[in-house]
Design a protein around this motif. Structure first.
Motif, PDB file in Angstrom:
ATOM      1  N   ILE A  17      -6.855 -12.616 -15.582  1.00 56.79           N
ATOM      2  CA  ILE A  17      -5.625 -12.781 -14.805  1.00 56.79           C
ATOM      3  C   ILE A  17      -5.020 -11.417 -14.499  1.00 56.79           C
ATOM      4  N   GLY A  18      -4.925 -10.568 -15.517  1.00 60.62           N
ATOM      5  CA  GLY A  18      -4.352  -9.235 -15.328  1.00 60.62           C
ATOM      6  C   GLY A  18      -5.192  -8.363 -14.411  1.00 60.62           C
ATOM      7  N   LEU A  19      -6.507  -8.535 -14.475  1.00 60.04           N
ATOM      8  CA  LEU A  19      -7.409  -7.702 -13.690  1.00 60.04           C
ATOM      9  C   LEU A  19      -7.383  -8.044 -12.199  1.00 60.04           C
ATOM     10  N   PHE A  20      -7.223  -9.316 -11.881  1.00 60.69           N
ATOM     11  CA  PHE A  20      -7.327  -9.740 -10.478  1.00 60.69           C
ATOM     12  C   PHE A  20      -5.994 -10.063  -9.836  1.00 60.69           C
ATOM     13  N   THR A  21      -4.928  -9.583 -10.414  1.00 57.19           N
ATOM     14  CA  THR A  21      -3.617  -9.855  -9.840  1.00 57.19           C
ATOM     15  C   THR A  21      -2.988  -8.585  -9.327  1.00 57.19           C
ATOM     16  N   PHE A  22      -2.589  -8.620  -8.091  1.00 54.67           N
ATOM     17  CA  PHE A  22      -1.866  -7.517  -7.475  1.00 54.67           C
ATOM     18  C   PHE A  22      -0.512  -8.054  -7.052  1.00 54.67           C
ATOM     19  N   GLY A  23       0.513  -7.267  -7.221  1.00 53.70           N
ATOM     20  CA  GLY A  23       1.822  -7.668  -6.738  1.00 53.70           C
ATOM     21  C   GLY A  23       2.822  -8.007  -7.811  1.00 53.70           C
ATOM     22  N   GLY A  24       2.465  -7.845  -9.072  1.00 57.37           N
ATOM     23  CA  GLY A  24       3.444  -8.045 -10.129  1.00 57.37           C
ATOM     24  C   GLY A  24       3.438  -9.441 -10.704  1.00 57.37           C
ATOM     25  N   GLY A  25       4.464  -9.702 -11.508  1.00 56.69           N
ATOM     26  CA  GLY A  25       4.549 -10.921 -12.299  1.00 56.69           C
ATOM     27  C   GLY A  25       4.523 -12.204 -11.507  1.00 56.69           C
ATOM     28  N   TYR A  26       5.278 -12.271 -10.412  1.00 58.37           N
ATOM     29  CA  TYR A  26       5.320 -13.514  -9.647  1.00 58.37           C
ATOM     30  C   TYR A  26       3.967 -13.821  -9.022  1.00 58.37           C
ATOM     31  N   ALA A  27       3.242 -12.806  -8.651  1.00 58.51           N
ATOM     32  CA  ALA A  27       1.911 -13.033  -8.075  1.00 58.51           C
ATOM     33  C   ALA A  27       0.940 -13.560  -9.124  1.00 58.51           C
ATOM     34  N   ALA A 113      -3.706   1.883   4.539  1.00 59.09           N
ATOM     35  CA  ALA A 113      -4.010   0.646   5.269  1.00 59.09           C
ATOM     36  C   ALA A 113      -4.393  -0.478   4.301  1.00 59.09           C
ATOM     37  N   ALA A 114      -5.128  -0.150   3.242  1.00 53.30           N
ATOM     38  CA  ALA A 114      -5.504  -1.157   2.247  1.00 53.30           C
ATOM     39  C   ALA A 114      -4.265  -1.742   1.576  1.00 53.30           C
ATOM     40  N   PHE A 115      -3.318  -0.894   1.212  1.00 56.63           N
ATOM     41  CA  PHE A 115      -2.084  -1.386   0.588  1.00 56.63           C
ATOM     42  C   PHE A 115      -1.294  -2.261   1.557  1.00 56.63           C
ATOM     43  N   LYS A 116      -1.213  -1.872   2.808  1.00 53.98           N
ATOM     44  CA  LYS A 116      -0.507  -2.683   3.798  1.00 53.98           C
ATOM     45  C   LYS A 116      -1.211  -4.019   4.015  1.00 53.98           C
ATOM     46  N   GLY A 117      -2.527  -4.006   3.951  1.00 51.92           N
ATOM     47  CA  GLY A 117      -3.294  -5.240   4.118  1.00 51.92           C
ATOM     48  C   GLY A 117      -3.140  -6.208   2.952  1.00 51.92           C
ATOM     49  N   MET A 118      -2.859  -5.693   1.776  1.00 45.50           N
ATOM     50  CA  MET A 118      -2.686  -6.557   0.602  1.00 45.50           C
ATOM     51  C   MET A 118      -1.317  -7.234   0.568  1.00 45.50           C
ATOM     52  N   ARG A 119      -0.337  -6.711   1.268  1.00 44.92           N
ATOM     53  CA  ARG A 119       1.022  -7.266   1.200  1.00 44.92           C
ATOM     54  C   ARG A 119       1.088  -8.756   1.548  1.00 44.92           C
ATOM     55  N   PRO A 120       0.473  -9.217   2.650  1.00 43.57           N
ATOM     56  CA  PRO A 120       0.548 -10.664   2.944  1.00 43.57           C
ATOM     57  C   PRO A 120      -0.103 -11.518   1.853  1.00 43.57           C
ATOM     58  N   ALA A 121      -1.179 -11.021   1.264  1.00 43.76           N
ATOM     59  CA  ALA A 121      -1.824 -11.776   0.186  1.00 43.76           C
ATOM     60  C   ALA A 121      -0.909 -11.880  -1.027  1.00 43.76           C
ATOM     61  N   VAL A 122      -0.174 -10.818  -1.321  1.00 47.41           N
ATOM     62  CA  VAL A 122       0.763 -10.840  -2.444  1.00 47.41           C
ATOM     63  C   VAL A 122       1.871 -11.854  -2.182  1.00 47.41           C
ATOM     64  N   VAL A 123       2.383 -11.899  -0.963  1.00 47.54           N
ATOM     65  CA  VAL A 123       3.421 -12.871  -0.619  1.00 47.54           C
ATOM     66  C   VAL A 123       2.868 -14.293  -0.796  1.00 47.54           C
ATOM     67  N   ALA A 124       1.647 -14.527  -0.359  1.00 48.82           N
ATOM     68  CA  ALA A 124       1.027 -15.851  -0.522  1.00 48.82           C
ATOM     69  C   ALA A 124       0.868 -16.198  -2.001  1.00 48.82           C
TER      70      ALA A 124
END
Length: 188
Positions: A17-27, A113-124
Motif C-alpha cells: 500500500i505504501g509503495l504504490f500510493t502517491f498523493g498522501g493519506g487520502y489517496a 510533466a510526470a508530476f503534472k500527469g499524476m495529479r488527476p490520478a491522485v484526485v481519483a
C-alpha cells in the motif's frame, strides 16, 4: 482479535500500500480499503469507517494511523508496529533515494510533466473511497457532509469544532436511542 494473521502478511500488505500510493493519506484509503476489506476480509466496512473517523481525529497521517489501528486489531501491539513499519518504510526509502539521486533533476521538464500527469490520478484515488464508503449511508448524512464542507471551506470554521460537534451529536443520538429502547420501543 480476528484470526491470527501472520506478521509478514500484515507487513507485506501495508508495504505494498505504501509503495504504490502517491498523493498522501487520502489517496491511500482506496488501497487500504481494497486490501483489508475486499481482498483480505480482515475487517468489515462499518468498522473500517470507524477506524477512518478515529484516524482523522488523532494526530498524525490518517493512512499511517489507519494501518496502526488495523494492525493492532489483528495482532495487538506487534501487529500495530509491523503495519506501521510496512506503511512508512516505502515512503522513507523513496525520499531517501530522491535526496541521494534525484534532487537535481526536479527542474527537468520530463520529471515536471510526470508530476503534472499524476495529479488527476491522485484526485481519483481520493474521490474513489469517498464514493465507495458513502454507500449505505442515510440520505440525511449527505446534508451533514455538505453543511460541514461549506462550514470549513466557505465559512473558514475549524474542522476540530465540527469533529467535536459530530462526536457530541453521535453520543446524544445513541443516548436517545437507548432511552427509547428502555421504554419498550425497538431501535430503528
Amino acid at each position: 482479535m480476528n484470526e491470527r494473521q501472520p506478521l509478514g502478511r500484515l507487513f507485506g500488505s501495508f508495504f505494498k500500500i505504501g509503495l504504490f500510493t502517491f498523493g498522501g493519506g487520502y489517496a491511500m484509503i482506496t488501497l487500504i480499503q481494497h486490501e483489508v476489506i475486499d481482498r483480505r476480509r480482515w475487517i468489515g466496512r462499518e468498522e473500517f469507517l470507524d477506524m477512518l473517523t478515529l484516524a482523522q481525529s488523532v494526530p498524525g497521517p490518517m493512512a499511517v494511523n489507519t494501518s496502526v489501528f488495523v494492525g493492532y486489531k489483528l495482532r495487538g501491539l506487534r501487529g500495530a508496529v509491523v503495519s506501521l513499519l510496512g506503511s512508512v518504510l516505502p515512503s522513507f526509502l523513496v525520499i531517501l533515494a530522491i535526496v541521494l539521486f534525484f534532487a537535481n533533476i526536479r527542474q527537468n521538464p520530463v520529471v515536471d510533466a510526470a508530476f503534472k500527469g499524476m495529479r488527476p490520478a491522485v484526485v481519483a484515488l481520493i474521490i474513489g473511497p469517498v464514493v465507495s464508503l458513502s454507500r449505505g449511508m442515510h440520505r440525511s448524512m449527505f446534508l451533514v457532509i455538505i453543511a460541514s464542507a461549506l462550514a470549513v471551506w466557505g465559512l473558514g470554521w475549524s474542522p476540530i469544532y465540527l469533529l467535536v460537534a459530530g462526536a457530541a451529536g453521535g453520543i446524544l443520538w445513541e443516548l436517545y436511542l437507548l432511552r427509547r429502547i428502555g421504554h419498550g420501543r425497538q431501535r430503528p
